[in-house]
Design a protein around this motif. Structure first.
Motif, PDB file in Angstrom:
ATOM      1  N   SER A  26     -14.747 -32.353 -31.238  1.00  9.36           N
ATOM      2  CA  SER A  26     -13.381 -32.514 -30.742  1.00  9.36           C
ATOM      3  C   SER A  26     -13.082 -31.553 -29.598  1.00  9.36           C
ATOM      4  O   SER A  26     -12.460 -31.926 -28.606  1.00  9.36           O
ATOM      5  CB  SER A  26     -12.393 -32.313 -31.887  1.00  9.36           C
ATOM      6  N   LEU A  27     -13.520 -30.300 -29.734  1.00 10.12           N
ATOM      7  CA  LEU A  27     -13.316 -29.328 -28.661  1.00 10.12           C
ATOM      8  C   LEU A  27     -13.921 -29.815 -27.353  1.00 10.12           C
ATOM      9  O   LEU A  27     -13.306 -29.741 -26.286  1.00 10.12           O
ATOM     10  CB  LEU A  27     -13.934 -27.979 -29.045  1.00 10.12           C
ATOM     11  N   ILE A  28     -15.150 -30.312 -27.436  1.00 10.22           N
ATOM     12  CA  ILE A  28     -15.854 -30.759 -26.229  1.00 10.22           C
ATOM     13  C   ILE A  28     -15.197 -32.010 -25.656  1.00 10.22           C
ATOM     14  O   ILE A  28     -14.976 -32.111 -24.448  1.00 10.22           O
ATOM     15  CB  ILE A  28     -17.338 -31.001 -26.558  1.00 10.22           C
ATOM     16  N   MET A  29     -14.863 -32.967 -26.503  1.00 10.04           N
ATOM     17  CA  MET A  29     -14.265 -34.209 -26.023  1.00 10.04           C
ATOM     18  C   MET A  29     -12.873 -33.983 -25.454  1.00 10.04           C
ATOM     19  O   MET A  29     -12.518 -34.530 -24.415  1.00 10.04           O
ATOM     20  CB  MET A  29     -14.204 -35.235 -27.159  1.00 10.04           C
ATOM     21  N   ASN A  30     -12.077 -33.180 -26.124  1.00  5.08           N
ATOM     22  CA  ASN A  30     -10.684 -33.000 -25.699  1.00  5.08           C
ATOM     23  C   ASN A  30     -10.573 -32.347 -24.332  1.00  5.08           C
ATOM     24  O   ASN A  30      -9.696 -32.692 -23.545  1.00  5.08           O
ATOM     25  CB  ASN A  30      -9.928 -32.157 -26.725  1.00  5.08           C
ATOM     26  N   LEU A  31     -11.457 -31.383 -24.049  1.00  2.57           N
ATOM     27  CA  LEU A  31     -11.337 -30.646 -22.793  1.00  2.57           C
ATOM     28  C   LEU A  31     -12.059 -31.326 -21.651  1.00  2.57           C
ATOM     29  O   LEU A  31     -11.523 -31.399 -20.533  1.00  2.57           O
ATOM     30  CB  LEU A  31     -11.870 -29.220 -22.967  1.00  2.57           C
ATOM     31  N   THR A  32     -13.261 -31.836 -21.889  1.00  4.17           N
ATOM     32  CA  THR A  32     -14.077 -32.347 -20.780  1.00  4.17           C
ATOM     33  C   THR A  32     -14.248 -33.858 -20.790  1.00  4.17           C
ATOM     34  O   THR A  32     -14.764 -34.415 -19.820  1.00  4.17           O
ATOM     35  CB  THR A  32     -15.474 -31.700 -20.813  1.00  4.17           C
ATOM     36  N   GLY A  33     -13.855 -34.509 -21.877  1.00  4.64           N
ATOM     37  CA  GLY A  33     -14.060 -35.952 -21.955  1.00  4.64           C
ATOM     38  C   GLY A  33     -15.489 -36.344 -22.253  1.00  4.64           C
ATOM     39  O   GLY A  33     -15.854 -37.511 -22.132  1.00  4.64           O
ATOM     40  N   THR A  34     -16.318 -35.380 -22.653  1.00  4.32           N
ATOM     41  CA  THR A  34     -17.738 -35.639 -22.921  1.00  4.32           C
ATOM     42  C   THR A  34     -17.919 -36.127 -24.351  1.00  4.32           C
ATOM     43  O   THR A  34     -17.535 -35.440 -25.292  1.00  4.32           O
ATOM     44  CB  THR A  34     -18.574 -34.361 -22.708  1.00  4.32           C
ATOM     45  N   ILE A  35     -18.520 -37.297 -24.493  1.00  6.87           N
ATOM     46  CA  ILE A  35     -18.865 -37.814 -25.816  1.00  6.87           C
ATOM     47  C   ILE A  35     -20.291 -37.354 -26.097  1.00  6.87           C
ATOM     48  O   ILE A  35     -21.253 -37.925 -25.591  1.00  6.87           O
ATOM     49  CB  ILE A  35     -18.750 -39.346 -25.868  1.00  6.87           C
ATOM     50  N   GLY A  88     -15.191 -35.422 -15.339  1.00 12.34           N
ATOM     51  CA  GLY A  88     -14.248 -36.173 -14.518  1.00 12.34           C
ATOM     52  C   GLY A  88     -14.655 -37.616 -14.291  1.00 12.34           C
ATOM     53  O   GLY A  88     -13.874 -38.397 -13.744  1.00 12.34           O
ATOM     54  N   ARG A  89     -15.863 -37.989 -14.686  1.00  8.75           N
ATOM     55  CA  ARG A  89     -16.313 -39.369 -14.532  1.00  8.75           C
ATOM     56  C   ARG A  89     -16.063 -40.139 -15.827  1.00  8.75           C
ATOM     57  O   ARG A  89     -15.668 -39.589 -16.848  1.00  8.75           O
ATOM     58  CB  ARG A  89     -17.790 -39.391 -14.147  1.00  8.75           C
ATOM     59  N   ASP A 174      -3.474 -29.850 -19.815  1.00  3.01           N
ATOM     60  CA  ASP A 174      -3.354 -30.051 -18.361  1.00  3.01           C
ATOM     61  C   ASP A 174      -4.310 -29.105 -17.642  1.00  3.01           C
ATOM     62  O   ASP A 174      -3.945 -27.986 -17.274  1.00  3.01           O
ATOM     63  CB  ASP A 174      -1.911 -29.791 -17.907  1.00  3.01           C
ATOM     64  N   SER A 175      -5.543 -29.550 -17.446  1.00  2.00           N
ATOM     65  CA  SER A 175      -6.555 -28.697 -16.816  1.00  2.00           C
ATOM     66  C   SER A 175      -6.243 -28.440 -15.338  1.00  2.00           C
ATOM     67  O   SER A 175      -6.575 -27.376 -14.801  1.00  2.00           O
ATOM     68  CB  SER A 175      -7.942 -29.334 -16.950  1.00  2.00           C
ATOM     69  N   GLU A 176      -5.595 -29.401 -14.659  1.00  2.00           N
ATOM     70  CA  GLU A 176      -5.278 -29.211 -13.248  1.00  2.00           C
ATOM     71  C   GLU A 176      -4.255 -28.091 -13.061  1.00  2.00           C
ATOM     72  O   GLU A 176      -4.358 -27.288 -12.125  1.00  2.00           O
ATOM     73  CB  GLU A 176      -4.755 -30.514 -12.643  1.00  2.00           C
ATOM     74  N   MET A 177      -3.276 -28.027 -13.936  1.00  2.00           N
ATOM     75  CA  MET A 177      -2.283 -26.968 -13.843  1.00  2.00           C
ATOM     76  C   MET A 177      -2.915 -25.605 -14.116  1.00  2.00           C
ATOM     77  O   MET A 177      -2.611 -24.613 -13.436  1.00  2.00           O
ATOM     78  CB  MET A 177      -1.146 -27.227 -14.834  1.00  2.00           C
ATOM     79  N   ILE A 178      -3.797 -25.534 -15.099  1.00  2.00           N
ATOM     80  CA  ILE A 178      -4.485 -24.280 -15.404  1.00  2.00           C
ATOM     81  C   ILE A 178      -5.312 -23.819 -14.210  1.00  2.00           C
ATOM     82  O   ILE A 178      -5.333 -22.633 -13.863  1.00  2.00           O
ATOM     83  CB  ILE A 178      -5.385 -24.462 -16.649  1.00  2.00           C
ATOM     84  N   ALA A 179      -5.987 -24.756 -13.556  1.00  2.00           N
ATOM     85  CA  ALA A 179      -6.780 -24.412 -12.370  1.00  2.00           C
ATOM     86  C   ALA A 179      -5.872 -23.922 -11.243  1.00  2.00           C
ATOM     87  O   ALA A 179      -6.210 -22.966 -10.524  1.00  2.00           O
ATOM     88  CB  ALA A 179      -7.591 -25.614 -11.914  1.00  2.00           C
ATOM     89  N   ALA A 180      -4.717 -24.565 -11.075  1.00  2.00           N
ATOM     90  CA  ALA A 180      -3.783 -24.167 -10.025  1.00  2.00           C
ATOM     91  C   ALA A 180      -3.227 -22.769 -10.251  1.00  2.00           C
ATOM     92  O   ALA A 180      -2.862 -22.071  -9.300  1.00  2.00           O
ATOM     93  CB  ALA A 180      -2.634 -25.177  -9.946  1.00  2.00           C
ATOM     94  N   LEU A 181      -3.192 -22.324 -11.524  1.00  2.00           N
ATOM     95  CA  LEU A 181      -2.697 -20.985 -11.851  1.00  2.00           C
ATOM     96  C   LEU A 181      -3.775 -19.915 -11.719  1.00  2.00           C
ATOM     97  O   LEU A 181      -3.530 -18.745 -12.021  1.00  2.00           O
ATOM     98  CB  LEU A 181      -2.132 -20.984 -13.275  1.00  2.00           C
ATOM     99  N   GLY A 182      -4.965 -20.315 -11.280  1.00  2.00           N
ATOM    100  CA  GLY A 182      -6.001 -19.335 -11.000  1.00  2.00           C
ATOM    101  C   GLY A 182      -7.074 -19.173 -12.053  1.00  2.00           C
ATOM    102  O   GLY A 182      -7.940 -18.305 -11.922  1.00  2.00           O
TER     103      GLY A 182
END
Length: 289
Positions: A26-35, A88-89, A174-182
């Motif tokens: 679940s940790l891996i799938m939820n954050l990266t979308g990797t099955i 991201g794919r 929201d990984s994009e927001m986290i990246a935008a915060l540095g």
């Protein structure tokens, strides 16, 4: 009725196994979308590494620590070199890649350790039984239950009580927001993947001592773990724990009363839950919507 309590207790321990493996998935799938279909291979690898360490004189207790950590190193190498380019794919790419990785790993296990199972028993200190009042229960199974409870509690504290854990949870939303915060999201992905493999490694060593060790031994925990994630709901780590316990108890009780239906019972449970609540018991809006 005399067998009901022992069966339910066995189900709780089996469910804790499923829950720990499902948490890693679940940790891996939820954050990266990797099955990650290679998750079972990391379970098996940890078991074989622990077997090798014990064979060369290491205490079981040390092997229980070192084998999962060595498995994490292998997992991070695989994540950085093979899986990271697929972030991201479409998830189908990671599914196919990790399926191929699992096949390669299985053949590697056969080449290194042989096609037949190898003996891996718990240490003498964990042999024998202890009287629980309603039954005599194997000490090693109680030890497994204790370790799994500690692992789940430690992960919960890490995710809810540490700054890095809070960042991981925020990145899932929201990984994009986290990246935008540095925040360095690539480092976040790598550590998250490593934690998922660490959980698989711990479960793999314990399962090797309980269920035996062969090139495909991890597969016995993989499909139930995926079903735990589905029943609990994507995006919910608590759901993975609840799903694991529920599946473990259902399988144990079905084995007691209808042994022939024990394997199919978890699929029936999944169908019932999804027909009532398509997102799972505690499902959140996630990556696959």
């Amino acid at each position: 009725m005399d067998q009901l309590l022992p069966s339910a207790f066995n189900g709780l321990i089996l469910g804790a196994f499923y829950a720990v493996v499902a948490l890693g998935l679940s940790l891996i799938m939820n954050l990266t979308g990797t099955i990650n279909l290679a998750h079972a291979s990391f379970l098996t690898l940890a078991g074989y590494l622990a077997y090798t360490l014990v064979l060369h004189g290491s205490p079981f207790w040390l092997a229980l620590i070192l084998a999962p950590l060595l498995t994490v190193v292998v997992g991070i190498i695989a994540e950085r070199t093979l899986i990271r380019p697929l972030y991201g794919r479409d998830p189908i790419y990671s599914l196919l890649l990790t399926f191929g990785l699992a096949l390669v790993a299985e053949e590697a296990f056969r080449l290194i350790w042989g096609a037949n199972g190898v003996p891996f028993s718990p240490p003498p200190a964990l042999s024998g039984t202890v009287q629980l009042g309603f039954m005599a229960y194997p000490v090693f199974r109680l030890f497994i239950a204790l370790v799994l409870i500690i692992v789940i509690a430690a992960l919960t504290f890490f995710l809810r009580g540490t700054r890095f854990g809070l960042r991981l949870r925020a990145a899932i939303l929201d990984s994009e927001m986290i990246a935008a915060l540095g925040t360095n999201t690539q480092l976040l992905y790598m550590i998250n993947f490593g934690i998922g493999i660490l959980l698989a490694g711990i479960a793999g060593v314990l399962a090797a001592g309980l269920l035996g060790l062969n090139p495909t031994s991890g597969n016995a925990l993989l499909m139930p773990a995926f079903i735990c994630v589905i029943i609990g709901g994507m995006g919910s780590l608590f759901g993975s724990i609840a799903g694991g316990i529920l599946i473990g108890v259902v399988i144990a009780l079905t084995t007691l009363y209808i042994p022939a239906a024990s394997e199919v019972s978890m699929y029936v449970l999944m169908a019932v839950v999804l027909s009532i609540r398509p997102r799972g018991l505690f499902g959140e809006e996630g990556l696959f919507d």
